[in-house]
Design an enzyme around this catalytic site. Structure first.
Site, PDB file in Angstrom:
ATOM      1  N   HIS A   1      -4.171  -2.801  -6.068  1.00 20.40           N
ATOM      2  CA  HIS A   1      -3.488  -1.605  -6.566  1.00 20.40           C
ATOM      3  C   HIS A   1      -4.514  -0.618  -7.104  1.00 20.40           C
ATOM      4  CE1 HIS A   1       0.651  -3.741  -7.188  1.00 20.40           C
ATOM      5  NE2 HIS A   1       0.237  -3.726  -5.946  1.00 20.40           N
TER       6      HIS A   1
ATOM      7  N   ASP B   1       0.814  -1.214   0.000  1.00 23.37           N
ATOM      8  CA  ASP B   1       0.000   0.000   0.000  1.00 23.37           C
ATOM      9  C   ASP B   1       0.850   1.269   0.000  1.00 23.37           C
ATOM     10  OD1 ASP B   1      -2.293  -1.662   0.157  1.00 23.37           O
ATOM     11  OD2 ASP B   1      -1.793  -1.963   2.259  1.00 23.37           O
TER      12      ASP B   1
HETATM   13  P1  IMP Z   1      -2.048 -12.797   3.094  1.00 30.56           P
HETATM   14  O1  IMP Z   1      -1.020 -12.356   2.120  1.00 30.56           O
HETATM   15  O2  IMP Z   1      -3.461 -12.534   2.670  1.00 30.56           O
HETATM   16  O3  IMP Z   1      -1.826 -14.209   3.556  1.00 30.56           O
HETATM   17  O4  IMP Z   1      -1.871 -11.905   4.416  1.00 30.56           O
HETATM   18  C1  IMP Z   1      -0.681 -11.954   5.194  1.00 30.56           C
HETATM   19  C2  IMP Z   1      -0.289 -10.564   5.664  1.00 30.56           C
HETATM   20  O5  IMP Z   1       0.101  -9.786   4.538  1.00 30.56           O
HETATM   21  C3  IMP Z   1      -1.426  -9.783   6.330  1.00 30.56           C
HETATM   22  O6  IMP Z   1      -0.867  -8.932   7.314  1.00 30.56           O
HETATM   23  C4  IMP Z   1      -1.978  -8.935   5.189  1.00 30.56           C
HETATM   24  O7  IMP Z   1      -2.615  -7.786   5.661  1.00 30.56           O
HETATM   25  C5  IMP Z   1      -0.699  -8.605   4.453  1.00 30.56           C
HETATM   26  N1  IMP Z   1      -0.875  -8.307   3.021  1.00 30.56           N
HETATM   27  C6  IMP Z   1      -0.915  -9.177   1.987  1.00 30.56           C
HETATM   28  N2  IMP Z   1      -1.021  -8.526   0.815  1.00 30.56           N
HETATM   29  C7  IMP Z   1      -1.025  -7.221   1.109  1.00 30.56           C
HETATM   30  C8  IMP Z   1      -1.070  -6.041   0.309  1.00 30.56           C
HETATM   31  O8  IMP Z   1      -1.097  -6.064  -0.917  1.00 30.56           O
HETATM   32  N3  IMP Z   1      -1.061  -4.853   0.973  1.00 30.56           N
HETATM   33  C9  IMP Z   1      -0.970  -4.793   2.312  1.00 30.56           C
HETATM   34  N4  IMP Z   1      -0.913  -5.862   3.105  1.00 30.56           N
HETATM   35  C10 IMP Z   1      -0.928  -7.071   2.501  1.00 30.56           C
HETATM   36 MG    MG Z   2      -2.713  -2.266  -1.754  1.00 30.77          MG
END
Ligand code: IMP
Ligand code: MG
Length: 345
Positions: A43, A13
């Site tokens: 995105h 982000d």
């Molecule tokens: P997962 O990738 O959904 O398994 O989540 C694992 C961790 O990564 C969590 O803390 C999510 O909030 C974070 N996370 C995964 N993808 C993103 C992203 O694109 N932006 C921000 N946080 C992410």
């Molecule tokens: Mg994002």
């Protein structure tokens, strides 16, 4: 012709969507290709009054002359992919690799039902972790097993390597952020694979010798969603006061916030071998920067903030975001400032 990789420097982000879509237009790219984990990333692209939220297609789609591809390392949710092809009007410009693993409903259910994943780690619930487990077990379906995707299948690695051999311009889009990396991040509070520049390149099938530039994107302050450490974290009320309170693209959760952190930024530059830095949302820290397009028009306070980052890290800041639209940007690279650090001494 240069091949550039864009990655996130903190916990995702950072505003990669805006930076990448700007570069897709400025550099008149031939191909944009997305690496990273999968639809856990959102995105945002704002252009000509329209807002696009992308979870599968690269933000480069905005350049109508370019191919919009998804690399073999990326997990695909076919429904989201097909919806985005429609919403963006990409049609056959969009493509994905036959080897992309497929997220099924059972992966999403497991991600959401597991208290460890959904509560402790705080995943996005998009099924990416459980799908990567199946991929490692070599049980996951791949894109070539899904009839609805057959019109979009393309050998992505071959297409982009051939394009580079023909001196065409390829932009590689990373997702998530450096400290969400399974290897280099805040384990176990991280995503389900490495997301530094090397892995993003592996996802799409480009080796390190073909990469000319690695651009790491930092937001002017830090946010993260889910569990895990966040150095310098400020209370939610304080974040709100400062205008730093954000809501996550994929999950709608309120993001935790902290001030910019030079030590973390330095480490992210190291882990990605970054050659350039982009700073986004400078206007959130310094509202007078909103929409500014020339470095000279920035207030001194903002210039000092940027100079301090550059001088401490020793890598040039080439792009500065000053608002949500693609063209709310100061482009130091285009204005010929190859080495802003030197020039500012
Ligand atoms: P997962 O990738 O959904 O398994 O989540 C694992 C961790 O990564 C969590 O803390 C999510 O909030 C974070 N996370 C995964 N993808 C993103 C992203 O694109 N932006 C921000 N946080 C992410
Ligand atoms: Mg994002």
């Amino acid at each position: 012709m240069p091949c550039k990789v864009v990655v996130g420097g903190f916990w995702g982000d950072e505003g990669k969507g805006k930076i990448i879509s700007y570069l897709a237009l400025r550099d008149r790219i031939d191909i944009g290709v997305r690496g990273g984990v999968g639809p856990n990333a959102g995105h945002t692209v704002e252009f000509e009054g329209r807002v696009y939220k992308l979870r599968m297609l690269p933000s480069t789609f905005i350049n109508e002359k370019s191919r919009a591809l998804v690399g073999a390392g990326v997990l695909v949710n076919p429904k989201i992919f097909l919806e985005e092809v429609k919403a963006t009007g990409c049609g056959k410009r969009a493509g994905l690799d036959p080897n992309c693993a497929i997220i099924e409903e059972k992966h999403i259910v497991e991600d959401k039902k597991s208290a460890y994943l959904s509560k402790r780690i705080g995943t996005t619930g998009s099924g990416t972790g459980p799908c990567n487990v199946d991929r490692v077990r070599r049980k996951a379906k791949t894109a070539k097993d899904i009839p609805e995707l057959k019109d979009f299948l393309v050998d992505v690695a071959f297409e982009i390597n051939k394009a580079l051999d023909e001196e065409k311009n390829v932009l590689v889009e990373g997702t998530q952020g450096t400290f969400l990396s399974l290897y280099h991040g805040t384990y176990p509070y991280c995503t389900s694979k490495d997301v530094t520049a090397s892995s993003i390149c592996a996802d799409v099938g480009i080796g390190p010798t073909k990469i000319d530039e690695v651009l790491v994107v930092f937001k002017a302050y830090i946010t993260r969603v889910g569990g895990g450490p966040l150095p310098g974290e400020i209370p939610q009320e304080e974040a709100e006061k400062r205008g730093w309170l954000e809501v996550a693209t994929v999950t709608g959760r309120v993001r935790r916030a902290a001030p910019f952190n030079i030590d973390l930024a330095k480490r992210a530059v190291m882990l990605n071998s970054a050659t350039q830095i982009a700073i986004t949302k400078l206007d959130v820290l310094y509202p007078e920067c909103r929409g500014v397009k020339r470095y000279a028009d920035l207030p001194d306070e903002a210039k000092n903030f940027l100079k301090n980052i550059e001088n401490s890290i020793g890598v040039p800041i080439t792009l500065i975001g000053t608002g949500p639209d693609i063209y709310d940007i100061i482009d130091l690279e285009a204005s010929g400032r190859i080495s802003p650090v030197e020039k500012r001494k």
